[in-house]
Motif scaffolding. Structure first.
Motif, PDB file in Angstrom:
ATOM      1  N   UNK A   1     115.964 -65.614  93.258  1.00  0.00           N
ATOM      2  CA  UNK A   1     115.861 -64.281  93.873  1.00  0.00           C
ATOM      3  C   UNK A   1     117.257 -63.713  94.046  1.00  0.00           C
ATOM      4  N   UNK A   2     117.374 -62.392  93.885  1.00  0.00           N
ATOM      5  CA  UNK A   2     118.678 -61.754  94.081  1.00  0.00           C
ATOM      6  C   UNK A   2     118.509 -60.380  94.711  1.00  0.00           C
ATOM      7  N   UNK A   3     119.513 -60.000  95.460  1.00  0.00           N
ATOM      8  CA  UNK A   3     119.551 -58.669  96.082  1.00  0.00           C
ATOM      9  C   UNK A   3     120.990 -58.194  96.084  1.00  0.00           C
ATOM     10  N   UNK A   4     121.220 -56.992  95.550  1.00  0.00           N
ATOM     11  CA  UNK A   4     122.569 -56.418  95.482  1.00  0.00           C
ATOM     12  C   UNK A   4     122.472 -54.949  95.878  1.00  0.00           C
ATOM     13  N   UNK A   5     123.323 -54.529  96.826  1.00  0.00           N
ATOM     14  CA  UNK A   5     123.238 -53.149  97.328  1.00  0.00           C
ATOM     15  C   UNK A   5     124.642 -52.597  97.527  1.00  0.00           C
ATOM     16  N   UNK A   6     124.968 -51.541  96.811  1.00  0.00           N
ATOM     17  CA  UNK A   6     126.292 -50.931  96.945  1.00  0.00           C
ATOM     18  C   UNK A   6     126.448 -50.190  98.280  1.00  0.00           C
TER      19      UNK A   6
ATOM     20  N   UNK B   1     115.400 -65.687  87.614  1.00  0.00           N
ATOM     21  CA  UNK B   1     114.710 -66.271  86.479  1.00  0.00           C
ATOM     22  C   UNK B   1     115.602 -67.009  85.510  1.00  0.00           C
ATOM     23  N   UNK B   2     116.894 -66.986  85.749  1.00  0.00           N
ATOM     24  CA  UNK B   2     117.841 -67.667  84.871  1.00  0.00           C
ATOM     25  C   UNK B   2     118.537 -68.777  85.659  1.00  0.00           C
ATOM     26  N   UNK B   3     119.373 -69.534  84.974  1.00  0.00           N
ATOM     27  CA  UNK B   3     120.226 -70.494  85.667  1.00  0.00           C
ATOM     28  C   UNK B   3     121.361 -69.739  86.352  1.00  0.00           C
TER      29      UNK B   3
END
Length: 217
Positions: A193-198, A48-50
């Motif tokens: 869209x973003x996805x981050x998984x440790x 939703x941001x730049x």
């Protein structure tokens, strides 16, 4: 051809001096559908941001900014831990096999790690990656996208005992790697869209990423 062979031999020589190797791919666990598009521990950047701009080292074109890349195309920006990570390499292979489907959707995958350019080039050659493989040893993009994972001295030494010298791969002594993460960036730089998984063994599959593109672009 002869020039390509000479370049490959030169890269192999440089990488051999650095005592690194590209790991064989090991199957990753596909992320559960309900977890797709989530961010572990508030890492990464919310959609939703730049998208932040950053300067990367291309294995072919020298210094390249992300804004140069998204100026005329959509990007699937993928941070991976390094060429020593078998789960990263399995994900890279999966996306490579499905590359034409990304192109059909006008999306360019872009790989980023802390590996220095020579190591990134060897990974690209090993898995015949047809899209950009970028080096971010100076952490410009990693920090901008909030995907920095700092390895403790104990963890570093443990990896070293298993034959993985992070300093040799990155050419740096910061002992940092990426939290595996993916960002869909629309032409012009809007983060969709973003996805981050440790959990590094778990990754979105190429099919899941293609579905994300279909839903968001």
């Amino acid at each position: 051809n002869a020039s390509l062979l000479a370049l490959t031999l030169m890269l192999l020589s440089q990488v051999a001096l650095a005592q690194v190797r590209i790991s064989e791919a090991r199957d990753f666990t596909v992320v559960a559908e309900e977890a797709l598009g989530t961010r572990s521990d508030d890492l990464g950047i919310a959609a939703g941001s730049m998208a932040p701009d950053a300067t990367l080292a291309s294995i072919e074109d020298g210094q390249v900014t992300l804004s140069d890349l998204w100026a005329d195309q959509n990007l699937m920006l993928i941070f991976y831990r390094g060429g020593w990570c078998p789960y990263c390499n399995a994900q890279i292979r999966d996306i490579t096999v499905n590359y034409s489907k990304f192109l059909d959707r006008s999306v360019l995958p872009v790989l980023v790690s802390v590996d220095e350019p020579d190591t990134s080039a060897l990974l690209s050659a090993t898995y015949e990656v047809p899209f950009p493989v970028m080096s971010d040893s100076d952490l410009d993009a990693h920090e901008s996208y909030n995907v920095v994972l700092r390895v403790t001295e104990e963890e570093y030494q443990a990896r070293l005992s298993r034959g993985v010298d992070m300093e040799a791969y990155s050419g740096q002594d910061h002992h940092v790697m990426a939290v595996p993460s993916t960002f869909l960036i629309k032409q012009g730089g809007h983060l969709l869209w973003s996805h981050v998984d440790v959990e590094f063994r778990t990754r979105p599959s190429a099919d899941q990423l293609l579905a994300v593109i279909d839903e968001n672009l």
